[in-house]
Design an enzyme around this catalytic site. Structure first.
Site, PDB file in Angstrom:
ATOM      1  N   THR A  77       0.775  -1.273   0.093  1.00 21.96           N
ATOM      2  CA  THR A  77       0.053  -0.047  -0.160  1.00 21.96           C
ATOM      3  C   THR A  77       0.837   1.241   0.142  1.00 21.96           C
ATOM      4  O   THR A  77       0.614   2.152  -0.816  1.00 21.96           O
ATOM      5  CB  THR A  77      -0.899  -0.073   1.070  1.00 21.96           C
ATOM      6  OG1 THR A  77      -1.990  -1.092   1.259  1.00 21.96           O
ATOM      7  CG2 THR A  77      -1.878   1.192   1.192  1.00 21.96           C
ATOM      8  N   HIS A 202      -8.289  -9.157   2.011  1.00 18.61           N
ATOM      9  CA  HIS A 202      -7.441  -9.845   3.159  1.00 18.61           C
ATOM     10  C   HIS A 202      -8.066 -10.921   3.935  1.00 18.61           C
ATOM     11  O   HIS A 202      -7.841 -11.950   4.248  1.00 18.61           O
ATOM     12  CB  HIS A 202      -6.774  -8.841   4.246  1.00 18.61           C
ATOM     13  CG  HIS A 202      -5.498  -8.062   3.388  1.00 18.61           C
ATOM     14  ND1 HIS A 202      -4.418  -8.919   3.198  1.00 18.61           N
ATOM     15  CD2 HIS A 202      -5.079  -6.686   3.438  1.00 18.61           C
ATOM     16  CE1 HIS A 202      -3.547  -7.824   2.702  1.00 18.61           C
ATOM     17  NE2 HIS A 202      -4.019  -6.818   2.946  1.00 18.61           N
ATOM     18  N   HIS A 244      -2.765  -1.796  -5.901  1.00 19.85           N
ATOM     19  CA  HIS A 244      -2.198  -3.258  -6.078  1.00 19.85           C
ATOM     20  C   HIS A 244      -3.336  -4.328  -6.113  1.00 19.85           C
ATOM     21  O   HIS A 244      -4.432  -3.720  -5.958  1.00 19.85           O
ATOM     22  CB  HIS A 244      -1.263  -3.753  -4.937  1.00 19.85           C
ATOM     23  CG  HIS A 244      -1.895  -3.677  -3.686  1.00 19.85           C
ATOM     24  ND1 HIS A 244      -2.890  -4.286  -3.107  1.00 19.85           N
ATOM     25  CD2 HIS A 244      -1.572  -2.986  -2.542  1.00 19.85           C
ATOM     26  CE1 HIS A 244      -3.135  -4.208  -1.959  1.00 19.85           C
ATOM     27  NE2 HIS A 244      -2.288  -2.995  -1.428  1.00 19.85           N
TER      28      HIS A 244
END
Length: 413
Positions: A77, A202, A244
């Site tokens: 990040t 995540h 990303h």
């Protein structure tokens, strides 16, 4: 008859003269630009979750987009958000990872600690909000990596410390307040950051149906930003990016560093999807590399100067550790202590891997009066080229950077 002709000519001349100020004013008007980040939004989410992303699809249809946005290494990040707004590789802008060490600066940089992110000594280069301020324009950040520090003495005109608990309604109200100001006082460029797609990736993994609910909410909020600014009579330029992508992970794909190396011989700058090691004083790096040669094939150790060229890592930077471990996609390398902590809620998705992996690619969408229209799609592109596109859309002179004008040529009208 001649008198009538003269009157007609005079009338036409007066009409042209009346139009001249308007033409000059229109030529000088530069639409404001709203830069939106969807953290961890993988390049193919819009295709996989088409029903959940109607607003993003509208921006794509009306503007132009890239097939994928290639991150810098490591695909994490902090390095990538700062590369997007400076056009620099991490070794040049200083933020080489979410955590890092610089022995000259004392304490380790930790992305979750306010003391780190507000310390201007870590931040190099010139972000787009500083470029605007330096050239006499206003800027605002809600939120963006780097916007809490005075970089080379310059801050955004408006900014706030990152608060993940701040509701979208409060963030939107502040953005609307900025753009409700009289025209000379409005921001030329404003940033808006969404963290939820990264957290959901995540927590659930990038291929989980549970991710759909988060994407639906984010898409609706992006649509609300557009609607609220339109109600002010504004037609801004929008650039929507992600830092990303995301790939699936599991506790079954973990290499425990302790099994191959005495961790007392090294400092661990960072771990998980990318590992940075510094041999302690008196420890020969060759000894460390010999031990790491026994790593399984899913993880490879490198001297910093031997990392793949497309990583663009400068081994001479004091923030670059001398030894790196690069795991294969979906694998993680960590200490036994870190693994035990992660077991409490092991992430189902992760990033930080080789930028050439398609799963690490993000999105780039540009829409508005300054950009190509009609849904043009360009090939995948590195995110270091975005800064020059932002400057061109804002009629700003860019600071020195590692990008070029390929996006200016491909996306700008």
């Amino acid at each position: 008859m001649k008198s009538r002709c003269r009157r007609r000519i005079l009338f036409l001349v007066l009409c042209l003269l009346a139009l001249l100020p308007r033409v000059g004013s229109a030529a000088e008007t530069v639409p404001p630009l709203v830069l939106i980040s969807l953290d961890g939004f993988r390049w193919d989410y819009c295709a996989h979750y088409a029903d959940e992303t109607p607003n993003l699809h509208r921006f794509m249809r009306e503007g132009t987009s890239a097939r994928g946005l290639i991150p810098v290494f490591p695909s994490n990040t902090f390095p990538n958000h700062y590369s997007i707004v400076t056009g620099l590789y991490p070794s040049h802008h200083g933020i080489i990872n979410n955590q890092m060490r610089d022995v000259r600066l004392g304490p380790k940089f930790v992305s979750s600690q306010r003391a780190s992110v507000q310390d201007s000594r870590w931040w190099h280069g010139e972000p787009i909000w500083a470029t605007a301020v330096r050239q006499g324009r206003k800027s605002g950040c809600l939120f963006w990596i780097g916007s809490e520090a005075a970089i080379e003495g310059v801050r955004p005109t408006w900014w706030r410390p990152f608060d993940p608990q701040a509701p979208f309604s409060d963030r939107l109200a502040e953005l609307v307040r900025w753009f409700s100001l009289p025209e000379p006082e409005r921001p030329a460029v404003a940033t808006f950051y969404f963290e939820e797609s990264n957290s959901a990736g995540h927590h659930f993994g990038p291929d989980s149906p549970k991710l759909a609910r988060t994407l639906r909410q984010l898409d609706a909020e992006i649509g609300e930003i557009r609607d609220r600014l339109a109600r002010l009579g504004l037609t801004p330029n929008y650039v929507i990016v992600s830092d990303h992508g995301m790939t699936s992970t599991s506790p079954e794909r973990v290499v425990l560093l302790d099994d191959y190396l005495d961790l007392g011989t090294v400092e661990l700058d960072f771990e998980h999807s990318t590992v940075g090691l510094r041999p302690r004083p008196g420890v020969d790096p060759a000894t460390v590399l010999t031990a790491l040669a026994k790593l399984p094939a899913v993880a490879k150790a490198y001297r910093a100067e031997e990392l793949p060229a497309h990583f663009h890592v400068d081994p001479h930077s004091p923030r670059v550790p001398p030894i790196w471990i690069v795991p294969a996609e979906g694998w993680q390398v960590m200490s036994r202590v870190s693994f035990a902590k992660a077991q409490r809620e092991f992430p189902q998705g992760q990033h930080g891997y080789d930028p050439q992996l398609e799963s690490m690619h993000g999105i780039l969408i540009a829409s508005g009066p300054s950009f190509q229209s009609g849904g043009t799609v360009i090939e995948r592109v590195e995110n270091i080229h975005i800064y020059n596109l932002l400057c061109a859309a804002l009629h700003l002179s860019p600071a020195p950077n590692d990008g070029d004008d390929r996006l200016v040529k491909a996306m700008l009208r």
